[in-house]
Scaffold this active site. Structure first.
Site, mmCIF file in Angstrom:
data_model
loop_
_atom_site.group_PDB
_atom_site.id
_atom_site.type_symbol
_atom_site.label_atom_id
_atom_site.label_comp_id
_atom_site.label_asym_id
_atom_site.label_seq_id
_atom_site.Cartn_x
_atom_site.Cartn_y
_atom_site.Cartn_z
ATOM 1 N N VAL A 1 69.247 71.586 118.364
ATOM 2 C CA VAL A 1 69.974 70.484 117.761
ATOM 3 C C VAL A 1 69.797 70.577 116.254
ATOM 4 O O VAL A 1 68.727 70.910 115.762
ATOM 5 C CB VAL A 1 69.474 69.123 118.308
ATOM 6 C CG1 VAL A 1 68.052 68.835 117.873
ATOM 7 C CG2 VAL A 1 70.401 67.998 117.892
ATOM 8 N N SER A 2 70.883 70.339 115.522
ATOM 9 C CA SER A 2 70.784 70.312 114.065
ATOM 10 C C SER A 2 70.283 68.942 113.630
ATOM 11 O O SER A 2 70.232 67.999 114.429
ATOM 12 C CB SER A 2 72.140 70.607 113.431
ATOM 13 O OG SER A 2 73.055 69.571 113.735
ATOM 14 N N THR A 3 69.922 68.821 112.371
ATOM 15 C CA THR A 3 69.410 67.549 111.866
ATOM 16 C C THR A 3 70.412 66.423 112.066
ATOM 17 O O THR A 3 70.065 65.326 112.495
ATOM 18 C CB THR A 3 69.066 67.672 110.372
ATOM 19 O OG1 THR A 3 68.092 68.711 110.197
ATOM 20 C CG2 THR A 3 68.512 66.373 109.826
ATOM 21 N N GLU B 1 72.669 66.123 114.290
ATOM 22 C CA GLU B 1 73.011 65.868 115.692
ATOM 23 C C GLU B 1 71.897 65.190 116.468
ATOM 24 O O GLU B 1 72.072 64.857 117.640
ATOM 25 C CB GLU B 1 73.323 67.183 116.409
ATOM 26 C CG GLU B 1 74.552 67.901 115.908
ATOM 27 C CD GLU B 1 74.706 69.268 116.547
ATOM 28 O OE1 GLU B 1 75.850 69.682 116.789
ATOM 29 O OE2 GLU B 1 73.660 69.932 116.787
#
Length: 239
Positions: free
Chosen positions: A15-17, A19
């Protein structure tokens, strides 16, 4: 090791920051779905590998969790890689297809459980590999469209003197608008004059430093800084 000889699987979640609070994309949500899939598919989960706050722009080898996954594959500790979607694992279509082709050759199956509208897919069959190729191409197309939309939005903001990040030299923010700053505009005029006089980017940076002029953040001048200023269509139009 022949493909399918082992049922040992690694679950990979990323997961990106931005998301991390998005419903259905959080690490916990991904893990729940992937664990259920592995149970139904008869796969033995021997590792759950997490990359939290990591952008899809990085290759697997550049991510802490991704590097661990690749090492497990290299050591033949897993023969199945299970992820939610293609973009959880790979940076772009070329990266996906080349990596999965290499994994296939080494007897490693890739499983995606949310594929084109919620379908599951694995690379054990020719049909699965073909569909994966199609999905990778469409995923890349969507990323390219998103990138173009971002560029168009930035161009619109510049043309209408709307604020964007970072605030360029020569302007200050006034709410959502950009307002010219006389002191910084004077520096831009100097830069353009030196460039028109035939000075190199490095020579301009050196002269600005010698004159005691400051950058937007008060730091040092570099050729790259000058290039960015001249490339900004708020400041400069080659002609």
């Amino acid at each position: 090791m022949a493909k399918g000889f082992s049922n040992k699987a690694a679950i990979y979640i990323r997961v990106s920051t931005s998301e991390q609070v998005t419903e259905g994309v959080s690490l916990d949500a991904q893990l729940a779905k992937l664990t259920t899939y592995c149970q139904q598919a008869g796969l033995e989960v021997v590792a759950v590998i997490r990359d939290e706050g990591v952008s899809a722009g990085k290759l697997l080898i550049q991510r802490e969790g991704g590097a661990k996954l690749l090492e497990m594959i290299h050591r033949k500790e897993v023969t199945h890689v299970v992820a939610l979607k293609l973009d959880r694992l790979f940076r772009n279509a070329g990266d996906a297809l080349s990596t999965i082709d290499r994994w296939d050759g080494g007897g490693v199956t890739t499983h995606l459980i949310d594929f084109m509208g919620g379908q599951t897919l694995d690379t054990r069959s020719p049909m699965g590999r073909m569909m994966l190729g199609i999905a990778a191409t469409f995923a890349q197309f969507e990323r390219d469209l998103c990138g173009q939309r971002t560029k168009d939005a930035l161009r619109h903001k510049k043309q209408n003197r709307q604020a964007y990040s970072p605030t360029p030299l020569g302007y200050v923010r006034d709410g959502s608008n950009l307002v010219a700053n006389a002191t910084e505009q004077a520096i831009i005029t100097v830069i353009k004059s030196l460039r028109l006089a035939g000075k190199s980017l490095r020579a301009i940076a050196t002269e600005l430093t010698q004159r005691g002029l400051k950058t937007k953040r008060g730091g040092s001048w570099y050729a790259s800084t000058i290039k960015a200023i001249l490339s900004n269509d708020l400041h400069y139009s080659p002609g």
